[in-house]
Design a protein around this motif. Structure first.
Motif, PDB file in Angstrom:
ATOM      1  N   SER A 194       0.957  -1.140  -0.015  1.00 59.78           N
ATOM      2  CA  SER A 194       0.067  -0.034  -0.099  1.00 59.78           C
ATOM      3  C   SER A 194       1.109   1.400   0.071  1.00 59.78           C
ATOM      4  CB  SER A 194      -0.765  -0.220   1.147  1.00 59.78           C
ATOM      5  OG  SER A 194      -1.438  -1.065   1.402  1.00 59.78           O
TER       6      SER A 194
ATOM      7  N   ASP B  32       1.534   3.812   2.265  1.00 61.59           N
ATOM      8  CA  ASP B  32       0.475   4.712   2.474  1.00 61.59           C
ATOM      9  C   ASP B  32       1.016   5.397   3.914  1.00 61.59           C
ATOM     10  OD1 ASP B  32      -1.604   6.524   2.334  1.00 61.59           O
ATOM     11  OD2 ASP B  32      -2.631   5.233   3.809  1.00 61.59           O
TER      12      ASP B  32
ATOM     13  N   ASN C 175      -5.832  -0.605  -2.846  1.00 63.10           N
ATOM     14  CA  ASN C 175      -6.087  -0.781  -1.388  1.00 63.10           C
ATOM     15  C   ASN C 175      -7.114   0.138  -0.824  1.00 63.10           C
ATOM     16  OD1 ASN C 175      -5.851  -3.002   0.169  1.00 63.10           O
ATOM     17  ND2 ASN C 175      -3.604  -2.560   0.218  1.00 63.10           N
TER      18      ASN C 175
ATOM     19  N   LYS D  30      -8.492  -0.448   2.867  1.00 66.36           N
ATOM     20  CA  LYS D  30      -7.620   0.197   3.934  1.00 66.36           C
ATOM     21  C   LYS D  30      -7.871   1.634   4.018  1.00 66.36           C
ATOM     22  CE  LYS D  30      -3.680  -2.705   4.827  1.00 66.36           C
ATOM     23  NZ  LYS D  30      -2.276  -2.617   4.667  1.00 66.36           N
TER      24      LYS D  30
ATOM     25  N   PRO E 245      -7.026   4.516   2.454  1.00 67.40           N
ATOM     26  CA  PRO E 245      -5.744   5.168   2.423  1.00 67.40           C
ATOM     27  C   PRO E 245      -5.628   6.635   2.583  1.00 67.40           C
ATOM     28  CG  PRO E 245      -6.236   4.592   0.370  1.00 67.40           C
ATOM     29  CD  PRO E 245      -7.241   3.879   1.138  1.00 67.40           C
TER      30      PRO E 245
ATOM     31  N   ARG F  90       0.945   8.551  -3.589  1.00 68.39           N
ATOM     32  CA  ARG F  90       1.745   7.569  -3.070  1.00 68.39           C
ATOM     33  C   ARG F  90       2.618   7.190  -3.654  1.00 68.39           C
ATOM     34  NH1 ARG F  90      -2.219   2.760  -1.862  1.00 68.39           N
ATOM     35  NH2 ARG F  90      -3.979   4.050  -2.473  1.00 68.39           N
TER      36      ARG F  90
ATOM     37  N   THR G 201       1.847   1.805 -10.350  1.00 64.87           N
ATOM     38  CA  THR G 201       0.708   1.397  -9.699  1.00 64.87           C
ATOM     39  C   THR G 201       0.008   0.165 -10.253  1.00 64.87           C
ATOM     40  OG1 THR G 201      -0.764   2.889 -10.828  1.00 64.87           O
ATOM     41  CG2 THR G 201       0.240   3.956  -8.868  1.00 64.87           C
TER      42      THR G 201
END
Ligand code: ADP
Length: 161
Positions: free
Chosen positions: A9, A11, A38, A41, A43, A50, A68
């Motif tokens: 992730s 993040d 994700n 989650k 983010p 990110r 990505t």
């Protein structure tokens, strides 16, 4: 050409992630840091943010790139002509989930190997979740993330307040 994919992730990216990336970059011809959407989650940083944070962090490593992905990981590995998935192991607590993931990925595609890497001991307690928690509460995360990630956290969290 040996290519490893390091998915997560990120993040955001921490010095623990970076330590694993630097170690992997010595073993493989090419390392792709693959940032997963994700959404489950929830983010803090968008996928594009990110990616930008990872890209800046790996500028000094000529054989590392940030990307990505939204597809199944093993499909992404094939698409990038990769041979291996890199995962970091911090503690025994990581093991059970990582073991399950590695065996599942092997079931899905036998050609892809999972390689576990252990970070420098000072980073074994680090996680993106803890870094975000400290930053949110006004703590100094300078020892845990690259300077531009610290700045990005500050900016993002001041907006969120
Ligand atoms: P995920 O949501 O897939 O767990 P993370 O960004 O949290 O994504 O982690 C990506 C990978 O990096 C995982 O294999 C995780 O175990 C590893 N990792 C995370 N933090 C560290 C650290 N401090 N040291 C070594 N590996 C780490």
């Amino acid at each position: 050409m040996r290519t490893a994919i390091y998915p997560g992730s990120f993040d955001p990216l921490t010095n623990g992630h970076l330590d694993v990336i630097e170690r992997a970059a010595k073993l493989f011809d090419r390392v792709v840091v693959a940032i997963a959407i994700n959404e489950s989650k929830n983010p803090l940083f968008s996928l594009a943010e990110r990616r930008e944070l990872v890209s800046r962090s790996v500028e000094h490593l000529k054989n590392v790139e940030a990307d990505t992905f939204t597809s199944l990981l093993v499909d992404y590995v094939e698409q990038r002509s990769g041979q291996a998935i890199i995962r970091g192991l911090r503690a025994v607590s990581d093991f059970e989930f990582e073991f399950q993931l590695a065996l599942m990925n092997r079931k899905l595609n036998e050609r892809v190997e999972t390689i576990f890497m252990v970070p420098k001991d000072t980073y074994t307690f680090l996680s993106s979740r803890i870094v975000k928690e400290i930053a949110r509460l006004g703590g100094d995360v300078g020892a845990f993330v690259p300077p531009h990630v610290k700045e990005a956290l500050k900016k993002k969290l001041s907006k969120a307040r």
